[in-house]
Design a protein around this motif. Structure first.
Motif, PDB file in Angstrom:
ATOM      1  N   ALA A  73       0.620  -1.316  -0.013  1.00  0.00           N
ATOM      2  CA  ALA A  73      -0.066   0.130  -0.054  1.00  0.00           C
ATOM      3  C   ALA A  73       0.837   1.209  -0.024  1.00  0.00           C
ATOM      4  O   ALA A  73       0.348   2.314  -0.554  1.00  0.00           O
ATOM      5  CB  ALA A  73      -0.937  -0.043   1.197  1.00  0.00           C
ATOM      6  N   ASP A  74       2.003   1.154   0.583  1.00  0.00           N
ATOM      7  CA  ASP A  74       3.100   2.417   0.695  1.00  0.00           C
ATOM      8  C   ASP A  74       3.567   2.735  -1.020  1.00  0.00           C
ATOM      9  O   ASP A  74       3.517   3.722  -1.001  1.00  0.00           O
ATOM     10  CB  ASP A  74       4.078   2.048   1.487  1.00  0.00           C
ATOM     11  CG  ASP A  74       3.871   1.928   2.805  1.00  0.00           C
ATOM     12  OD1 ASP A  74       3.263   2.882   3.292  1.00  0.00           O
ATOM     13  OD2 ASP A  74       4.396   1.369   3.847  1.00  0.00           O
ATOM     14  N   MET A  75       3.678   1.570  -1.671  1.00  0.00           N
ATOM     15  CA  MET A  75       4.193   2.033  -3.039  1.00  0.00           C
ATOM     16  C   MET A  75       2.972   2.713  -3.582  1.00  0.00           C
ATOM     17  O   MET A  75       3.353   3.480  -4.464  1.00  0.00           O
ATOM     18  CB  MET A  75       4.340   0.733  -3.797  1.00  0.00           C
ATOM     19  CG  MET A  75       4.444   0.846  -5.267  1.00  0.00           C
ATOM     20  SD  MET A  75       6.006   1.474  -5.362  1.00  0.00           S
ATOM     21  CE  MET A  75       6.391   1.188  -7.205  1.00  0.00           C
ATOM     22  N   THR A  76       1.629   2.216  -3.551  1.00  0.00           N
ATOM     23  CA  THR A  76       0.495   2.921  -4.196  1.00  0.00           C
ATOM     24  C   THR A  76       0.639   4.560  -3.472  1.00  0.00           C
ATOM     25  O   THR A  76       0.298   5.553  -4.531  1.00  0.00           O
ATOM     26  CB  THR A  76      -0.756   2.280  -3.756  1.00  0.00           C
ATOM     27  OG1 THR A  76      -0.453   1.086  -4.165  1.00  0.00           O
ATOM     28  CG2 THR A  76      -1.954   2.930  -4.496  1.00  0.00           C
ATOM     29  N   ARG A  77       0.692   4.579  -2.400  1.00  0.00           N
ATOM     30  CA  ARG A  77       0.676   5.914  -1.667  1.00  0.00           C
ATOM     31  C   ARG A  77       1.846   6.660  -2.298  1.00  0.00           C
ATOM     32  O   ARG A  77       1.598   7.880  -2.732  1.00  0.00           O
ATOM     33  CB  ARG A  77       0.728   5.972  -0.194  1.00  0.00           C
ATOM     34  CG  ARG A  77       0.874   7.347   0.390  1.00  0.00           C
ATOM     35  CD  ARG A  77       1.157   7.344   1.983  1.00  0.00           C
ATOM     36  NE  ARG A  77       2.246   6.499   2.249  1.00  0.00           N
ATOM     37  CZ  ARG A  77       3.535   7.037   2.253  1.00  0.00           C
ATOM     38  NH1 ARG A  77       3.779   8.306   1.819  1.00  0.00           N
ATOM     39  NH2 ARG A  77       4.630   6.186   2.594  1.00  0.00           N
ATOM     40  N   LEU A  78       3.125   6.119  -2.308  1.00  0.00           N
ATOM     41  CA  LEU A  78       4.322   7.060  -2.933  1.00  0.00           C
ATOM     42  C   LEU A  78       4.148   7.514  -4.537  1.00  0.00           C
ATOM     43  O   LEU A  78       4.385   8.662  -4.780  1.00  0.00           O
ATOM     44  CB  LEU A  78       5.564   6.071  -2.818  1.00  0.00           C
ATOM     45  CG  LEU A  78       6.040   5.953  -1.394  1.00  0.00           C
ATOM     46  CD1 LEU A  78       6.743   4.953  -1.168  1.00  0.00           C
ATOM     47  CD2 LEU A  78       6.872   7.398  -0.888  1.00  0.00           C
ATOM     48  N   VAL A  79       3.386   6.503  -5.269  1.00  0.00           N
ATOM     49  CA  VAL A  79       2.957   6.856  -6.747  1.00  0.00           C
ATOM     50  C   VAL A  79       2.216   8.040  -6.701  1.00  0.00           C
ATOM     51  O   VAL A  79       2.292   8.770  -7.537  1.00  0.00           O
ATOM     52  CB  VAL A  79       2.557   5.757  -7.389  1.00  0.00           C
ATOM     53  CG1 VAL A  79       1.986   5.988  -8.769  1.00  0.00           C
ATOM     54  CG2 VAL A  79       3.848   4.465  -7.443  1.00  0.00           C
ATOM     55  N   ALA A  80       1.127   7.926  -5.849  1.00  0.00           N
ATOM     56  CA  ALA A  80       0.296   9.067  -5.666  1.00  0.00           C
ATOM     57  C   ALA A  80       0.843  10.353  -5.548  1.00  0.00           C
ATOM     58  O   ALA A  80       0.408  11.373  -5.986  1.00  0.00           O
ATOM     59  CB  ALA A  80      -1.023   8.384  -4.999  1.00  0.00           C
ATOM     60  N   ASP A  81       1.576  10.377  -4.356  1.00  0.00           N
ATOM     61  CA  ASP A  81       2.286  11.449  -3.824  1.00  0.00           C
ATOM     62  C   ASP A  81       2.829  12.145  -5.126  1.00  0.00           C
ATOM     63  O   ASP A  81       3.239  13.182  -5.255  1.00  0.00           O
ATOM     64  CB  ASP A  81       2.901  11.289  -2.643  1.00  0.00           C
ATOM     65  CG  ASP A  81       2.449  11.022  -1.675  1.00  0.00           C
ATOM     66  OD1 ASP A  81       1.123  11.177  -1.452  1.00  0.00           O
ATOM     67  OD2 ASP A  81       3.065  10.483  -0.456  1.00  0.00           O
ATOM     68  N   PHE A  82       3.837  11.179  -5.772  1.00  0.00           N
ATOM     69  CA  PHE A  82       4.774  11.690  -6.756  1.00  0.00           C
ATOM     70  C   PHE A  82       3.859  12.260  -7.940  1.00  0.00           C
ATOM     71  O   PHE A  82       4.070  13.494  -8.302  1.00  0.00           O
ATOM     72  CB  PHE A  82       5.400  10.467  -7.228  1.00  0.00           C
ATOM     73  CG  PHE A  82       6.666  10.954  -8.176  1.00  0.00           C
ATOM     74  CD1 PHE A  82       6.496  11.619  -9.565  1.00  0.00           C
ATOM     75  CD2 PHE A  82       7.860  10.699  -7.817  1.00  0.00           C
ATOM     76  CE1 PHE A  82       7.325  11.889 -10.372  1.00  0.00           C
ATOM     77  CE2 PHE A  82       8.876  11.185  -8.900  1.00  0.00           C
ATOM     78  CZ  PHE A  82       8.630  11.847 -10.030  1.00  0.00           C
TER      79      PHE A  82
END
Length: 105
Positions: A73-82
């Motif tokens: 889920a952190d990967m999904t969040r990091l991509v969204a933040d980027f």
């Protein structure tokens, strides 16, 4: 188990945006990603042959650790933040496993 790597290449086409991108990546994104992924370490570089190309590399103990990180889920969040902060910066991602290491030390 061989080391595994997650490599993200970003193209920052507008030279005027590179200093802000560099600061954001250094202060916010890289520390957040290392902590969230549980990466052993990370480094990043700007290309000397193509100044618009930025590469970040994250090192993992093994492929299983890498797989957990990129499917989290952190990967999904990091991509969204980027995407939120840098919508005009395109990226490619690669997953690598160390085949061989050679050298002193």
């Amino acid at each position: 188990m061989p080391l595994a790597y997650f490599v993200v290449r970003a193209t920052v086409a507008d030279p005027a945006k590179r200093p802000a991108f560099d600061a954001w990546y250094s202060r916010e994104h890289l520390p957040d990603a290392v902590k969230s992924f549980g990466a052993e370490k990370a480094w990043r570089a700007w290309s000397l042959t193509d100044p618009s190309l930025h590469q970040a590399t994250y090192q993992f103990a093994d492929q299983a650790s890498l797989d957990r990180a990129v499917n989290s889920a952190d990967m999904t969040r990091l991509v969204a933040d980027f995407n939120r902060d840098w919508p005009d910066v395109t990226r490619t991602r690669e997953l690598l496993v160390l085949a061989e290491e050679f050298g002193a030390g």
